[in-house]
Design a protein around this motif. Sequence first.
Motif, mmCIF file in Angstrom:
data_model
loop_
_atom_site.group_PDB
_atom_site.id
_atom_site.type_symbol
_atom_site.label_atom_id
_atom_site.label_comp_id
_atom_site.label_asym_id
_atom_site.label_seq_id
_atom_site.Cartn_x
_atom_site.Cartn_y
_atom_site.Cartn_z
ATOM 1 N N ALA A 83 -8.342 -18.564 8.481
ATOM 2 C CA ALA A 83 -8.200 -18.590 7.159
ATOM 3 C C ALA A 83 -8.321 -17.165 6.633
ATOM 4 N N VAL A 84 -9.263 -16.322 7.086
ATOM 5 C CA VAL A 84 -9.217 -14.877 6.988
ATOM 6 C C VAL A 84 -8.213 -14.070 7.490
ATOM 7 N N HIS A 85 -7.693 -14.527 8.741
ATOM 8 C CA HIS A 85 -6.311 -13.841 9.230
ATOM 9 C C HIS A 85 -5.214 -14.243 8.340
ATOM 10 N N ALA A 86 -5.108 -15.371 7.868
ATOM 11 C CA ALA A 86 -3.886 -15.810 7.008
ATOM 12 C C ALA A 86 -4.103 -14.843 5.721
ATOM 13 N N GLY A 87 -5.287 -14.797 5.200
ATOM 14 C CA GLY A 87 -5.363 -13.729 3.989
ATOM 15 C C GLY A 87 -5.090 -12.372 4.386
ATOM 16 N N ALA A 88 -5.615 -11.757 5.592
ATOM 17 C CA ALA A 88 -5.170 -10.684 6.003
ATOM 18 C C ALA A 88 -3.942 -10.247 6.277
ATOM 19 N N ALA A 89 -2.986 -11.055 6.730
ATOM 20 C CA ALA A 89 -1.667 -10.965 7.102
ATOM 21 C C ALA A 89 -1.189 -10.975 5.869
ATOM 22 N N ILE A 90 -1.506 -11.770 4.753
ATOM 23 C CA ILE A 90 -0.500 -11.673 3.340
ATOM 24 C C ILE A 90 -0.953 -10.317 2.740
ATOM 25 N N GLU A 91 -2.167 -9.968 2.703
ATOM 26 C CA GLU A 91 -2.538 -8.672 2.474
ATOM 27 C C GLU A 91 -1.776 -7.310 3.089
ATOM 28 N N SER A 92 -1.690 -7.518 4.171
ATOM 29 C CA SER A 92 -1.256 -6.110 4.851
ATOM 30 C C SER A 92 0.258 -6.425 4.668
ATOM 31 N N GLY A 93 0.981 -7.530 4.727
ATOM 32 C CA GLY A 93 2.271 -7.678 4.402
ATOM 33 C C GLY A 93 2.814 -7.438 3.092
ATOM 34 N N ALA A 94 1.764 -7.562 2.076
ATOM 35 C CA ALA A 94 2.076 -7.072 0.729
ATOM 36 C C ALA A 94 2.086 -5.429 0.794
ATOM 37 N N THR A 95 1.207 -4.885 1.304
ATOM 38 C CA THR A 95 1.030 -3.391 1.406
ATOM 39 C C THR A 95 2.141 -2.940 2.252
ATOM 40 N N LEU A 96 2.727 -3.273 3.097
ATOM 41 C CA LEU A 96 4.024 -2.949 4.002
ATOM 42 C C LEU A 96 5.403 -2.988 3.355
ATOM 43 N N VAL A 97 5.105 -4.429 2.532
ATOM 44 C CA VAL A 97 6.708 -4.565 1.672
ATOM 45 C C VAL A 97 6.832 -3.514 0.764
ATOM 46 N N HIS A 98 5.892 -2.912 0.109
ATOM 47 C CA HIS A 98 6.051 -2.045 -0.616
ATOM 48 C C HIS A 98 6.464 -0.804 -0.115
ATOM 49 N N GLY A 99 6.771 -0.817 1.173
ATOM 50 C CA GLY A 99 7.041 0.365 1.907
ATOM 51 C C GLY A 99 8.593 0.566 1.577
ATOM 52 N N VAL A 100 9.276 -0.547 1.070
ATOM 53 C CA VAL A 100 10.575 -0.759 0.676
ATOM 54 C C VAL A 100 11.012 0.068 -0.393
ATOM 55 N N GLN A 101 9.926 0.117 -1.355
ATOM 56 C CA GLN A 101 9.750 0.718 -2.640
ATOM 57 C C GLN A 101 10.037 2.394 -2.086
ATOM 58 N N MET A 103 10.991 3.655 0.408
ATOM 59 C CA MET A 103 12.185 3.855 1.189
ATOM 60 C C MET A 103 13.259 4.079 0.192
ATOM 61 N N ASN A 104 13.391 3.221 -0.802
ATOM 62 C CA ASN A 104 14.372 3.553 -1.840
ATOM 63 C C ASN A 104 14.168 4.741 -2.751
ATOM 64 N N LYS A 105 12.916 5.228 -3.135
ATOM 65 C CA LYS A 105 12.773 6.124 -3.899
ATOM 66 C C LYS A 105 13.254 7.463 -3.281
ATOM 67 N N TYR A 106 12.589 7.434 -1.833
ATOM 68 C CA TYR A 106 12.874 8.384 -0.995
ATOM 69 C C TYR A 106 14.434 8.670 -1.044
ATOM 70 N N ASN A 107 15.119 7.681 -0.558
ATOM 71 C CA ASN A 107 16.642 7.855 -0.473
ATOM 72 C C ASN A 107 17.130 8.156 -1.710
ATOM 73 N N LYS A 108 16.765 7.936 -2.892
ATOM 74 C CA LYS A 108 17.425 8.276 -4.228
ATOM 75 C C LYS A 108 17.096 9.808 -4.332
ATOM 76 N N LEU A 109 15.802 9.936 -4.251
ATOM 77 C CA LEU A 109 15.477 11.648 -4.413
ATOM 78 C C LEU A 109 16.020 12.639 -3.453
#
Length: 111
Positions: A83-101, A103-109
Amino acid sequence: MANSYYDPADLRKFGNITEWSEELGNRFFEYYGKVFEEGALSAREKSLIALAVAHVVKCPYCIDAYTKDGLQRGITKEEMMEAVHAGAAIESGATLVHGVQMMNKYNKLSM
């Protein structure tokens, strides 16, 4: 052993939050109690969810409380860790998916 900001004894004082705001404190505990009643999910399942969330939000009081609760409900150490690993995976995935933001901002700027 060094003192910690988080005193495990403070968990027993949680109910005291009603002293400074009785109505809101009581409403919280009423809601909290309802959430953890048997329903579509068992109390055991809810305990595992709470343990995972406790780790994600990094609440030492909740980790203590739901480790104890899980033991009392027969949850194994392997189930707890999964259960702890499931929570950690979601937390880290949520952090990493913000990398798309980023990337989008970098590309725009950088155009």
